[in-house]
Design an enzyme around this catalytic site. Structure first.
Site, PDB file in Angstrom:
ATOM      1  N   HIS A 168       0.991  -1.178   0.016  1.00 23.30           N
ATOM      2  CA  HIS A 168      -0.011  -0.157  -0.007  1.00 23.30           C
ATOM      3  C   HIS A 168       0.925   1.249  -0.040  1.00 23.30           C
ATOM      4  CE1 HIS A 168      -3.603  -2.330   1.639  1.00 23.30           C
ATOM      5  NE2 HIS A 168      -3.584  -2.384   0.323  1.00 23.30           N
ATOM      6  N   ASN A 238      -3.861  -5.312  -2.407  1.00 22.29           N
ATOM      7  CA  ASN A 238      -4.155  -6.406  -1.408  1.00 22.29           C
ATOM      8  C   ASN A 238      -5.487  -6.884  -1.324  1.00 22.29           C
ATOM      9  OD1 ASN A 238      -3.119  -8.046   0.797  1.00 22.29           O
ATOM     10  ND2 ASN A 238      -3.826  -6.729   2.191  1.00 22.29           N
ATOM     11  N   ARG A 239      -6.278  -6.689  -2.762  1.00 23.73           N
ATOM     12  CA  ARG A 239      -7.464  -7.435  -2.907  1.00 23.73           C
ATOM     13  C   ARG A 239      -7.402  -8.030  -4.116  1.00 23.73           C
ATOM     14  NH1 ARG A 239      -7.494  -5.681   1.599  1.00 23.73           N
ATOM     15  NH2 ARG A 239      -9.126  -4.521   2.701  1.00 23.73           N
ATOM     16  N   HIS A 295       2.335  -3.937   6.562  1.00 22.91           N
ATOM     17  CA  HIS A 295       1.659  -2.712   6.418  1.00 22.91           C
ATOM     18  C   HIS A 295       1.722  -1.878   7.499  1.00 22.91           C
ATOM     19  CE1 HIS A 295      -1.243  -4.339   3.309  1.00 22.91           C
ATOM     20  NE2 HIS A 295      -0.609  -5.516   3.517  1.00 22.91           N
ATOM     21  N   SER A 296       0.924  -0.655   7.467  1.00 26.49           N
ATOM     22  CA  SER A 296       0.672   0.168   8.617  1.00 26.49           C
ATOM     23  C   SER A 296      -0.597   0.603   8.621  1.00 26.49           C
ATOM     24  CB  SER A 296       1.593   1.315   8.682  1.00 26.49           C
ATOM     25  OG  SER A 296       1.315   2.156   7.889  1.00 26.49           O
ATOM     26  N   TYR A 347     -11.187  -7.671  10.439  1.00 26.02           N
ATOM     27  CA  TYR A 347     -12.490  -7.746   9.520  1.00 26.02           C
ATOM     28  C   TYR A 347     -11.984  -8.458   8.448  1.00 26.02           C
ATOM     29  CZ  TYR A 347      -9.690  -4.177   7.155  1.00 26.02           C
ATOM     30  OH  TYR A 347      -8.264  -3.578   6.621  1.00 26.02           O
ATOM     31  N   GLU A 370       0.673  -5.204  10.768  1.00 25.07           N
ATOM     32  CA  GLU A 370       0.220  -3.859  10.719  1.00 25.07           C
ATOM     33  C   GLU A 370       1.333  -3.055  11.624  1.00 25.07           C
ATOM     34  OE1 GLU A 370      -1.951  -2.278   8.670  1.00 25.07           O
ATOM     35  OE2 GLU A 370      -3.317  -3.924   8.367  1.00 25.07           O
TER      36      GLU A 370
HETATM   37  O1  0X9 Z   1      -6.784  -3.635   4.406  1.00 19.24           O
HETATM   38  C1  0X9 Z   1      -6.017  -4.159   4.271  1.00 19.24           C
HETATM   39  O2  0X9 Z   1      -5.363  -4.571   3.324  1.00 19.24           O
HETATM   40  C2  0X9 Z   1      -4.984  -4.366   5.421  1.00 19.24           C
HETATM   41  N1  0X9 Z   1      -5.353  -2.990   6.298  1.00 19.24           N
HETATM   42  S1  0X9 Z   1      -4.476  -1.656   5.527  1.00 19.24           S
HETATM   43  O3  0X9 Z   1      -4.955  -0.540   6.454  1.00 19.24           O
HETATM   44  N2  0X9 Z   1      -2.935  -1.693   5.638  1.00 19.24           N
HETATM   45  O4  0X9 Z   1      -4.925  -1.458   4.376  1.00 19.24           O
HETATM   46  C3  0X9 Z   1      -5.317  -5.286   6.580  1.00 19.24           C
HETATM   47  C4  0X9 Z   1      -5.321  -6.806   5.838  1.00 19.24           C
HETATM   48  C5  0X9 Z   1      -5.679  -8.056   6.625  1.00 19.24           C
HETATM   49  N3  0X9 Z   1      -6.830  -8.807   6.419  1.00 19.24           N
HETATM   50  C6  0X9 Z   1      -7.878  -8.558   6.932  1.00 19.24           C
HETATM   51  N4  0X9 Z   1      -8.532  -7.527   7.443  1.00 19.24           N
HETATM   52  N5  0X9 Z   1      -8.808  -9.665   6.991  1.00 19.24           N
HETATM   53 ZN    ZN Z   2      -2.060  -1.741   4.057  1.00 20.56          ZN
END
Ligand code: 0X9
Ligand code: ZN
Length: 408
Positions: A168, A238-239, A295-296, A347, A370
């Site tokens: 990110h 990251n999706r 990440h952070s 989440y 994170e």
């Molecule tokens: O949303 C994300 O990709 C990550 N957080 S961020 O604020 N760095 O974007 C967290 C991903 C962790 N996975 C889940 N939350 N399931």
């Molecule tokens: Zn991130």
């Protein structure tokens, strides 16, 4: 003439830098199912206009918004009796003060541009040529090389430890921390881990997005790709991973959303290239021990699964190692971390790297970490926190690797 055009372009680029004057970040603390569901609904439906910095399904949510939206949003919360407070008064001030009152100068105490990071990779490979090799992992959408390091004493039978930073764009502490830890590993001749492991390290994965966050928009998160038929720029890398892509929740089909999953999995060359690299290692017969995506922010050490509330088959082992990592991390400067399976702890989000590392690559230890802080500065961590963040995270990494070593 040429010079004039260049200076005009530069002026334009500077003038076009997005500013965040008067932008605020609110911390929302819903109580009970109804309030939690309502905030979750807002996070899923309003994420084009509002920037949900972090969203915790059963805890707090931080959301950044433009000055003209602040009043209305606060009213929305107050009318439903939902607790909140202002976390960041003025995001532009935060950005302007990133280098602190007494700017630091050390290499690992400052943020670095894409060019500087790529030069650092070369430097490391030269300086530690007996164990370090510059390695090309991928090419970005805009054609930039994504280089990193392989650290090995030779042969091709050791188990692989892989970690990456900067997926990110705006999470600048991530590449900085990966660079700090890599340097420590090299300075200390692998800390005794090189008999057991080969390391593959990508300090900055989303290089186009990172560059954009330096030159145009400090709050940019996604890649910088365009896809035919989609109106907005960028995919949330990251999706974009293959595992359960678009099969759970927490990703968006809207290209203008900050969690846009992309038109297909691995549509992003940064994701396609780095996953291909690792799959190739696996096909060569390598045993992949560990995959970590840094990440952070939020101070979390999370394991699979992410796409839905589900425990990994070896969840106890992964969470156990994370627990040891967090204890060692906290031991350095007292920084408290939470650990656990991702969707259960935070989440649900599908198409995430952490699920791919475990379920597709087959790494028995896969994590999304994170880093600092817990929201006071969010993505704009002051430079004077880089060294302590590097030190504590490195202690966490070493404890994790020892735990992996002892468990096999
Ligand atoms: O949303 C994300 O990709 C990550 N957080 S961020 O604020 N760095 O974007 C967290 C991903 C962790 N996975 C889940 N939350 N399931
Ligand atoms: Zn991130």
């Amino acid at each position: 003439m040429k010079l004039l055009i260049i200076s005009l372009l530069v002026a334009l680029a500077v003038a076009e830098k997005v500013r965040y004057d008067g932008y605020q970040t609110l911390r929302i603390e819903p109580k009970g199912v109804i309030q939690n569901d309502y905030i979750h609904h807002l996070a899923e439906t309003l994420n084009e206009k509002y920037d949900f910095w972090t969203h915790n399904r059963n805890g707090f949510t931080d959301v950044m918004m433009a000055p003209n939206l602040v009043g209305g949003f606060k009213y929305l919360l107050e009318s439903r009796d939902i607790d909140y407070h202002v976390m960041v008064e003025d995001v532009q001030t935060l950005i302007d003060n990133q280098d602190g009152i007494l700017p630091s100068t050390g290499f690992y105490e400052t943020y670095h541009t894409y060019e500087e990071i790529q030069a650092w990779v070369k430097d490391m490979a030269n300086q530690y040529s007996s164990i370090a090799t510059e390695t090309k992992f991928a090419t970005s959408f805009l054609g930039k090389e994504i280089n990193g390091l392989k650290i090995s004493t030779g042969g091709n039978t050791k188990r692989v430890v892989y970690f990456q930073g900067g997926i990110h764009a705006r999470e600048w502490v991530s590449p900085a921390t990966v660079m700090y830890m890599t340097n420590q590993l090299l300075e200390n001749n692998g800390e005794g881990f090189l008999d057991e492991f080969d390391f593959f390290i990508v300090p900055s994965l989303n290089v186009d997005g990172y560059e954009h966050s330096w030159t145009s928009d400090r709050m940019w998160r996604k890649t910088r790709s365009t896809h035919a038929g989609y109106l907005c720029v960028g995919v949330d890398p990251n999706r974009n991973y293959e595992h359960k892509w678009n099969e759970g929740s927490g990703s968006s089909g809207n290209a203008c959303s900050d969690t846009f999953r992309g038109p297909s999995f691995h549509s992003e060359p940064e994701v396609e290239g780095t996953t291909r690299f690792l799959k190739d290692l696996k096909e060569e017969g390598r045993d992949i021990a560990c995959f970590i995506d840094f990440h952070s922010y939020s101070q979390l050490w999370l394991s699979p699964y992410s796409y839905r509330k589900l425990y990994a088959e070896n969840s106890d082992t992964q969470v156990g190692a994370a627990k040891e990592a967090c204890a060692a991390l906290e031991g350095v400067h007292g920084t408290a971390y939470t650990y656990g399976p991702s969707a259960i702890t935070l989440y649900a989000a599908d198409g995430c790297s952490v699920d791919w590392g475990y379920a597709e690559l087959g790494a028995p230890y896969s994590y999304v970490v994170e880093l600092r802080d817990t929201g006071r500065h969010g993505f704009v961590l002051p430079e004077n926190q880089l060294l302590p963040t590097g030190q504590e995270t490195y202690a966490g990494l070493k404890a994790l690797l020892n735990s992996i070593k002892n468990n096999s």
